[in-house]
Design a protein around this motif. Structure first.
Motif, PDB file in Angstrom:
ATOM      1  N   LEU A  25       8.498   8.823   5.097  1.00  0.00           N
ATOM      2  CA  LEU A  25       8.794   7.772   5.740  1.00  0.00           C
ATOM      3  C   LEU A  25       8.981   6.448   5.074  1.00  0.00           C
ATOM      4  N   GLY A  26       8.532   6.297   3.893  1.00  0.00           N
ATOM      5  CA  GLY A  26       8.485   5.077   3.195  1.00  0.00           C
ATOM      6  C   GLY A  26       7.766   3.955   3.517  1.00  0.00           C
ATOM      7  N   ALA A  27       6.284   4.337   4.133  1.00  0.00           N
ATOM      8  CA  ALA A  27       5.704   3.397   4.786  1.00  0.00           C
ATOM      9  C   ALA A  27       4.674   2.950   4.007  1.00  0.00           C
ATOM     10  N   PRO A  28       4.292   1.650   3.800  1.00  0.00           N
ATOM     11  CA  PRO A  28       3.090   1.264   2.904  1.00  0.00           C
ATOM     12  C   PRO A  28       1.800   1.753   3.586  1.00  0.00           C
ATOM     13  N   GLY A  55      -1.655  15.364   3.923  1.00  0.00           N
ATOM     14  CA  GLY A  55      -0.628  15.184   5.037  1.00  0.00           C
ATOM     15  C   GLY A  55      -0.378  13.587   4.985  1.00  0.00           C
ATOM     16  N   PRO A  56      -1.241  12.694   5.295  1.00  0.00           N
ATOM     17  CA  PRO A  56      -1.190  11.317   5.514  1.00  0.00           C
ATOM     18  C   PRO A  56      -0.229  10.672   4.202  1.00  0.00           C
ATOM     19  N   PHE A  57      -0.582  11.211   3.077  1.00  0.00           N
ATOM     20  CA  PHE A  57       0.271  10.557   1.965  1.00  0.00           C
ATOM     21  C   PHE A  57       1.639  11.282   1.920  1.00  0.00           C
ATOM     22  N   ILE A  58       1.658  12.544   2.233  1.00  0.00           N
ATOM     23  CA  ILE A  58       3.038  12.968   2.183  1.00  0.00           C
ATOM     24  C   ILE A  58       3.943  12.416   3.442  1.00  0.00           C
ATOM     25  N   LEU A  59       3.358  12.101   4.277  1.00  0.00           N
ATOM     26  CA  LEU A  59       3.977  11.555   5.421  1.00  0.00           C
ATOM     27  C   LEU A  59       4.394  10.026   5.295  1.00  0.00           C
ATOM     28  N   ALA A  60       3.661   9.304   4.324  1.00  0.00           N
ATOM     29  CA  ALA A  60       4.001   7.898   3.876  1.00  0.00           C
ATOM     30  C   ALA A  60       4.965   7.987   3.051  1.00  0.00           C
ATOM     31  N   HIS A  84      -5.727  -2.821   0.342  1.00  0.00           N
ATOM     32  CA  HIS A  84      -4.447  -2.563   0.068  1.00  0.00           C
ATOM     33  C   HIS A  84      -4.386  -1.195  -0.772  1.00  0.00           C
ATOM     34  N   PHE A  85      -3.644  -0.170  -0.378  1.00  0.00           N
ATOM     35  CA  PHE A  85      -3.553   0.878  -0.871  1.00  0.00           C
ATOM     36  C   PHE A  85      -2.245   1.244  -1.739  1.00  0.00           C
ATOM     37  N   ALA A  86      -1.264   1.096  -1.130  1.00  0.00           N
ATOM     38  CA  ALA A  86       0.024   1.150  -1.885  1.00  0.00           C
ATOM     39  C   ALA A  86       1.242   0.682  -0.712  1.00  0.00           C
ATOM     40  N   ALA A  87       2.220  -0.357  -1.475  1.00  0.00           N
ATOM     41  CA  ALA A  87       3.376  -0.588  -1.150  1.00  0.00           C
ATOM     42  C   ALA A  87       4.301   0.456  -0.638  1.00  0.00           C
ATOM     43  N   THR A  88       4.538   1.438  -1.608  1.00  0.00           N
ATOM     44  CA  THR A  88       5.256   2.796  -1.405  1.00  0.00           C
ATOM     45  C   THR A  88       4.623   3.814  -2.077  1.00  0.00           C
ATOM     46  N   ILE A  89       4.758   4.915  -1.473  1.00  0.00           N
ATOM     47  CA  ILE A  89       4.346   6.013  -2.226  1.00  0.00           C
ATOM     48  C   ILE A  89       5.296   7.103  -2.534  1.00  0.00           C
TER      49      ILE A  89
END
Length: 298
Positions: A225-228, A217-222, A248-253
């Motif tokens: 929403l285009g959230a880093p 869920g958190p990765f789908i939400l990111a 740091h994990f991802a600037a965008t997913i």
């Protein structure tokens, strides 16, 4: 059995008494109380004891001894003790260092907000302590056990605690997440378990030598929403000593329409690999005292 159905151990009266003694008589008195509490929990909690032994076998690379399980439970009890002081703002004798802050500030400088992914490793409350001095608001998306003694005690220690908490399962939860990110704020999740995750929101990946379920869920939400995304760990180093680590994990997913499931599995695998590395570095800090793996050894 889901961890959400597990009865919270300890009575409300005992929790309040322990907290009162600790805050009145001091941290050292509270620490002394942890020894009989740890022994009682070890003797009476067979399920969590077995889960601890299974986890420690995996992370230590050898059979877990009774002393290892006792140390694991004692570390959890110590973090819970410190929680009373962190929530009540009595942190003058705590040493809390921060590592990797540049990974967070670089993303916040864009003004787009950021998702922090934490875990049940160490203390989540040190993030709240960090949030008091953060240049932007920090909100936590978390499960709230209705009517639990611990929840009521937390509210007593910090009446404003739930002001910045977005409760998992509430009707407006995702709307609040979106609004907070749009204002350039930080929204945090504990990403190593989710009580409400549907089967299609779970990825089964390798973790410490076994197959385990993690929420997507958190990765789908990111992605939506285009959230880093930045990872967060609040690790207990010793008595009243913690380190807050940002990674740091991802600037965008981005999730491909045809490769969505594989993309999510790859993201969760990266997260679980980072969590596994932190567990190996601080093996007694991970607090999931229930059967976590699909192939439990205990």
């Amino acid at each position: 059995m889901s961890w959400t159905t597990e009865r919270e151990r300890g009575s409300a009266h005992l929790l309040r008494l322990t907290c009162w003694l600790t805050l009145t008589c001091g941290w050292r008195i509270g620490r002394l109380l942890l020894y009989p509490i740890t022994l009682y929990y070890y003797v009476t909690a067979s399920g969590p004891r077995a889960a601890s032994r299974d986890y420690l076998r995996r992370v230590l690379g050898r059979p877990a001894r009774a002393s290892d399980v006792l140390r694991h439970i004692f570390t959890f009890a110590s973090v819970t003790l410190d929680r009373a002081f962190l929530l009540s703002g009595r942190t003058e004798r705590f040493a809390i260092s921060v590592e990797g802050l540049d990974a967070l500030t670089a993303l916040l400088s864009r003004g787009t907000g950021c998702i922090l992914l934490g875990s049940h490793l160490g203390s989540f409350d040190v993030l709240r302590d960090f949030g008091r001095t953060s240049p932007v608001r920090v909100s936590a998306v978390m499960y709230r056990r209705p009517g639990s003694p611990m929840s009521r005690l937390m509210e007593t220690l910090d009446p404003d605690l739930w002001r910045d908490v977005i409760t998992i399962g509430s009707p407006d939860a995702m709307l609040r997440v979106q609004e907070n990110l749009a204002r350039g704020e930080i929204v945090s999740f504990l990403a190593d378990r989710d009580p409400d995750a549907r089967p299609d929101r779970i990825a089964t990946v390798d973790f410490l030598g076994g197959r385990a379920d993690f929420p997507t869920g958190p990765f789908i939400l990111a992605a939506v929403l285009g959230a880093p995304v930045v990872l967060f760990y609040g690790i207990r180093l010793g008595p009243r000593r913690y380190v807050v680590r940002f990674e740091h994990f991802a600037a965008t997913i981005t999730l491909g329409r045809a490769t969505r499931r594989d993309d999510l599995a790859a993201l969760v695998s990266r997260y679980s690999a980072s969590l596994a590395a932190q567990c190996r570095a601080a093996p007694f800090n991970w607090f999931n005292f229930f059967p976590f793996w699909k192939d439990p050894s205990a």
